[in-house]
Design an enzyme around this catalytic site. Structure first.
Site, PDB file in Angstrom:
ATOM      1  N   THR A 135      -7.426  83.807  63.201  1.00  0.00           N
ATOM      2  CA  THR A 135      -7.779  84.320  61.803  1.00  0.00           C
ATOM      3  C   THR A 135      -7.724  86.026  61.879  1.00  0.00           C
ATOM      4  OG1 THR A 135      -9.300  84.057  60.819  1.00  0.00           O
ATOM      5  CG2 THR A 135      -8.084  81.900  60.772  1.00  0.00           C
ATOM      6  N   GLY A 136      -8.835  86.289  62.941  1.00  0.00           N
ATOM      7  CA  GLY A 136      -9.323  87.517  62.312  1.00  0.00           C
ATOM      8  C   GLY A 136      -7.801  88.972  62.928  1.00  0.00           C
ATOM      9  N   LYS A 161     -21.917 103.927  72.677  1.00  0.00           N
ATOM     10  CA  LYS A 161     -20.690 103.100  73.579  1.00  0.00           C
ATOM     11  C   LYS A 161     -20.153 103.735  73.558  1.00  0.00           C
ATOM     12  CE  LYS A 161     -20.824  99.562  69.572  1.00  0.00           C
ATOM     13  NZ  LYS A 161     -19.600  99.100  68.167  1.00  0.00           N
ATOM     14  N   ASN A 195      -5.502 100.928  67.748  1.00  0.00           N
ATOM     15  CA  ASN A 195      -6.848 100.157  68.037  1.00  0.00           C
ATOM     16  C   ASN A 195      -6.405  98.766  68.534  1.00  0.00           C
ATOM     17  OD1 ASN A 195      -6.755 100.954  65.529  1.00  0.00           O
ATOM     18  ND2 ASN A 195      -8.251  99.621  64.811  1.00  0.00           N
ATOM     19  N   VAL A 229      -7.839  91.012  65.226  1.00  0.00           N
ATOM     20  CA  VAL A 229      -7.977  91.130  66.261  1.00  0.00           C
ATOM     21  C   VAL A 229      -6.861  89.733  67.821  1.00  0.00           C
ATOM     22  CG1 VAL A 229      -8.510  91.506  68.623  1.00  0.00           C
ATOM     23  CG2 VAL A 229      -9.334  93.267  67.048  1.00  0.00           C
ATOM     24  N   ARG A 248     -14.553 107.422  60.430  1.00  0.00           N
ATOM     25  CA  ARG A 248     -13.501 106.482  59.371  1.00  0.00           C
ATOM     26  C   ARG A 248     -12.910 107.740  58.933  1.00  0.00           C
ATOM     27  NH1 ARG A 248     -13.485 102.333  62.195  1.00  0.00           N
ATOM     28  NH2 ARG A 248     -15.091 101.306  61.804  1.00  0.00           N
ATOM     29  N   HIS A 287      -5.995 104.252  66.179  1.00  0.00           N
ATOM     30  CA  HIS A 287      -7.269 105.608  66.325  1.00  0.00           C
ATOM     31  C   HIS A 287      -6.706 106.758  67.032  1.00  0.00           C
ATOM     32  CE1 HIS A 287      -9.779 102.568  65.148  1.00  0.00           C
ATOM     33  NE2 HIS A 287     -10.603 102.792  65.485  1.00  0.00           N
ATOM     34  N   GLN A 308     -10.827 107.176  63.499  1.00  0.00           N
ATOM     35  CA  GLN A 308     -10.465 105.774  63.332  1.00  0.00           C
ATOM     36  C   GLN A 308      -9.945 105.034  62.403  1.00  0.00           C
ATOM     37  OE1 GLN A 308     -14.546 105.767  66.527  1.00  0.00           O
ATOM     38  NE2 GLN A 308     -14.217 103.798  65.928  1.00  0.00           N
ATOM     39  N   CYS A 324     -12.694  99.622  70.769  1.00  0.00           N
ATOM     40  CA  CYS A 324     -11.367  99.950  70.950  1.00  0.00           C
ATOM     41  C   CYS A 324     -10.754 102.208  71.172  1.00  0.00           C
ATOM     42  CB  CYS A 324     -10.335 100.490  69.899  1.00  0.00           C
ATOM     43  SG  CYS A 324     -11.929 100.432  68.239  1.00  0.00           S
ATOM     44  N   ARG A 368     -21.467  94.122  77.285  1.00  0.00           N
ATOM     45  CA  ARG A 368     -20.346  95.063  77.919  1.00  0.00           C
ATOM     46  C   ARG A 368     -21.133  95.641  78.852  1.00  0.00           C
ATOM     47  NH1 ARG A 368     -17.448  97.755  71.757  1.00  0.00           N
ATOM     48  NH2 ARG A 368     -16.041  96.118  72.252  1.00  0.00           N
TER      49      ARG A 368
HETATM   50  N1  LIG Z   1     -10.115  95.289  65.735  1.00  0.00           N
HETATM   51  C1  LIG Z   1     -10.932  96.202  66.192  1.00  0.00           C
HETATM   52  O1  LIG Z   1     -10.101  97.453  66.137  1.00  0.00           O
HETATM   53  C2  LIG Z   1     -11.854  95.978  67.288  1.00  0.00           C
HETATM   54  C3  LIG Z   1     -11.069  96.632  68.793  1.00  0.00           C
HETATM   55  C4  LIG Z   1     -12.339  96.027  69.876  1.00  0.00           C
HETATM   56  C5  LIG Z   1     -12.509  94.968  69.211  1.00  0.00           C
HETATM   57  N2  LIG Z   1     -13.379  94.586  68.545  1.00  0.00           N
HETATM   58  C6  LIG Z   1     -14.579  93.442  68.243  1.00  0.00           C
HETATM   59  O2  LIG Z   1     -13.647  92.412  67.784  1.00  0.00           O
HETATM   60  C7  LIG Z   1     -13.916  91.110  66.960  1.00  0.00           C
HETATM   61  C8  LIG Z   1     -12.792  91.067  66.041  1.00  0.00           C
HETATM   62  O3  LIG Z   1     -12.667  91.927  65.959  1.00  0.00           O
HETATM   63  P1  LIG Z   1     -11.951  91.788  63.851  1.00  0.00           P
HETATM   64  O4  LIG Z   1     -11.670  93.438  64.282  1.00  0.00           O
HETATM   65  O5  LIG Z   1     -10.321  91.044  64.755  1.00  0.00           O
HETATM   66  O6  LIG Z   1     -12.952  90.794  62.828  1.00  0.00           O
HETATM   67  P2  LIG Z   1     -12.008  90.506  61.720  1.00  0.00           P
HETATM   68  O7  LIG Z   1     -10.596  90.784  61.333  1.00  0.00           O
HETATM   69  O8  LIG Z   1     -13.068  89.538  61.380  1.00  0.00           O
HETATM   70  O9  LIG Z   1     -11.896  88.884  62.775  1.00  0.00           O
HETATM   71  C9  LIG Z   1     -13.027  88.347  62.871  1.00  0.00           C
HETATM   72  C10 LIG Z   1     -13.069  86.438  63.265  1.00  0.00           C
HETATM   73  O10 LIG Z   1     -13.751  85.897  63.989  1.00  0.00           O
HETATM   74  C11 LIG Z   1     -13.669  84.700  63.097  1.00  0.00           C
HETATM   75  N3  LIG Z   1     -15.387  84.339  63.035  1.00  0.00           N
HETATM   76  C12 LIG Z   1     -16.158  84.801  62.284  1.00  0.00           C
HETATM   77  N4  LIG Z   1     -17.502  83.806  62.679  1.00  0.00           N
HETATM   78  C13 LIG Z   1     -16.772  82.920  63.565  1.00  0.00           C
HETATM   79  C14 LIG Z   1     -17.458  82.010  63.598  1.00  0.00           C
HETATM   80  N5  LIG Z   1     -19.117  81.054  63.524  1.00  0.00           N
HETATM   81  N6  LIG Z   1     -17.024  81.101  64.274  1.00  0.00           N
HETATM   82  C15 LIG Z   1     -15.865  80.949  65.108  1.00  0.00           C
HETATM   83  N7  LIG Z   1     -14.843  82.025  64.180  1.00  0.00           N
HETATM   84  C16 LIG Z   1     -15.859  83.084  63.224  1.00  0.00           C
HETATM   85  C17 LIG Z   1     -13.233  84.186  62.103  1.00  0.00           C
HETATM   86  O11 LIG Z   1     -12.736  83.304  61.749  1.00  0.00           O
HETATM   87  P3  LIG Z   1     -12.731  83.221  60.156  1.00  0.00           P
HETATM   88  O12 LIG Z   1     -11.967  83.700  59.193  1.00  0.00           O
HETATM   89  O13 LIG Z   1     -12.946  81.439  59.593  1.00  0.00           O
HETATM   90  O14 LIG Z   1     -13.903  83.511  59.494  1.00  0.00           O
HETATM   91  C18 LIG Z   1     -11.802  85.822  62.163  1.00  0.00           C
HETATM   92  O15 LIG Z   1     -11.260  84.634  63.033  1.00  0.00           O
HETATM   93  C19 LIG Z   1     -15.140  92.161  67.375  1.00  0.00           C
HETATM   94  O16 LIG Z   1     -16.634  92.069  67.848  1.00  0.00           O
HETATM   95  C20 LIG Z   1     -15.255  93.440  67.291  1.00  0.00           C
HETATM   96  O17 LIG Z   1     -16.851  93.843  67.171  1.00  0.00           O
HETATM   97  C21 LIG Z   1     -12.477  94.489  67.190  1.00  0.00           C
END
Ligand SMILES: NC(=O)c1ccc[n+]([C@@H]2O[C@H](COP(=O)([O-])OP(=O)(O)OC[C@H]3O[C@@H](n4cnc5c(N)ncnc54)[C@H](OP(=O)(O)O)[C@@H]3O)[C@@H](O)[C@H]2O)c1
Length: 344
Positions: A11-12, A214, A315, A14, A235, A242, A157, A130, A99
């Protein structure tokens, strides 16, 4: 026989992109299972032209899953990735949890695909930050030609780098400003709408932020431990994409024209570099695209063998979801895994 792929964090920001990219690239999956936290049970997400219902991570049986794309933050990954790997699925993790573990390969397929074979020690492969992913895609072909000694990078970013909460905050604050409402600041340390914030992730004792650290550690692990790098991570009020202003010092001479030619044919790179208004790429054009765009390539007259350039990418795609799916493709193409036999 096709593969069973689980997407944790579906649902997030990514996770949704991962589902889209698996469908777009026709990843040979017989079944794709979206997983998230308990509160998202039954939430519908798109996978190509299908709609799938999310299941709960904590109640899911991974025993017939082949690949798990993990994108639910560091704490969830620390707890769950070893359990999922023990069930026999290869975990490709987007968080920073693994990582820097010497037994976990950190992979950008255009740069170090061969290192993916090292996944067997822990059953986990890490995806870089990213900002690092797009940077190393642009640096690798230049490093191969003229050996990079030092990189100075300033990042710009987008808020989606902070997930869906980051995007919501920019949206809310922008609307509040236009309707003269009070501005609420929750996700970022200062107002992000019509502003820039020189701070991403936590501060370290040396004055750098963890995001800056990082980029140093990951560039060394993916590309070359001898490369020196210093970063300022900022940011900016952009939803997706990015950008990076990059200065590079090489051991050997290299001209801007040579660099442009090398990058033209380098995997994952797209050079758009006309020296005229609009002859460069901005994050707005890079959003939704797969390439790492390189513009403004020029010689830096203040150092011996120096180049400056502008690097932009989506990103959520190259910085996260696309890179993760490309890693899964490496596992298949190099025959590093085979689909498990599924119960009839
Ligand atoms: N955004 C970027 O550009 C980017 C780039 C590289 C890496 N990342 C990494 O990718 C990861 C996700 O980032 P995002 O940007 O997609 O974050 P996000 O939009 O906040 O989404 C987080 C996701 O994790 C799920 N989640 C949280 N707690 C959970 C649990 N206890 N059990 C199962 N699912 C859980 C959430 O589900 P619910 O909706 O149910 O809470 C949601 O689907 C992070 O580690 C981030 O550092 C992000």
């Amino acid at each position: 026989m096709g593969y069973k792929v689980a997407v944790v964090g579906a649902t997030g920001a990514v996770g949704r992109e991962m589902l889209a990219i698996l469908a777009e690239r026709r990843f040979p999956a017989d079944e794709v299972v979206p997983l998230a936290s308990r509160k998202s049970m039954g939430v519908e997400v798109s996978y190509g032209d299908k709609t799938l219902k999310c299941k709960t991570l904590e109640h899911f049986d991974f025993s017939d899953v082949d690949i798990c794309l993990m994108s639910a933050g560091g704490a969830v990954s620390k707890e769950w990735s070893p359990k999922i790997a023990a069930a026999g699925a290869v975990v490709i993790d987007n968080s920073s949890a693994w990582r820097y573990d010497a037994d976990v390969p950190l992979i950008v397929p255009e740069v170090n695909a061969a290192a993916a074979a090292g996944f067997r020690k822990r059953g986990i492969i890490a995806n870089p930050n990213c900002s690092t992913a797009q940077l190393v895609v642009a640096l690798k072909p230049l490093h191969d030609r003229a050996k990079i000694k030092r990189v100075v990078v300033a990042t710009y970013q987008s808020v989606s780098g902070a997930g869906k909460d980051g995007m919501d905050e920019l949206d809310r604050q922008t609307k509040a400003i236009y309707s003269l409402q009070e501005i609420e600041t929750k996700k970022f340390s200062k107002r992000i709408a019509f502003n820039v914030i020189p701070h991403i992730d936590v501060f370290q004792d040396d004055g750098f932020t963890r995001e800056e650290w990082k980029m140093v550690a990951e560039t060394k692990k993916i590309l070359d431990p001898k490369i020196k790098l210093v970063a300022t991570c900022v940011r900016v009020p952009v939803f997706v994409g990015h950008s990076e202003a990059v200065n590079i010092e090489f051991a050997e001479p290299i001209t801007a024209d040579e660099a442009r030619e090398i990058l033209h044919s380098a995997p994952g790179c797209l050079v758009i570099d006309r020296r005229e208004p609009g002859g460069y790429v901005t994050p707005h054009e890079a959003a939704g695209e797969d390439a790492t765009y390189i513009s403004r390539i020029r010689e830096d007259p203040t150092v011996e063998n120096g180049l400056a350039m502008w690097v932009v990418s989506d990103n959520l795609r190259k910085g996260a979801a696309l890179n993760a799916v490309q890693i899964a493709e490496v596992l298949l193409n190099r025959k590093l895994i085979q689909a498990k036999k599924k119960a009839a």
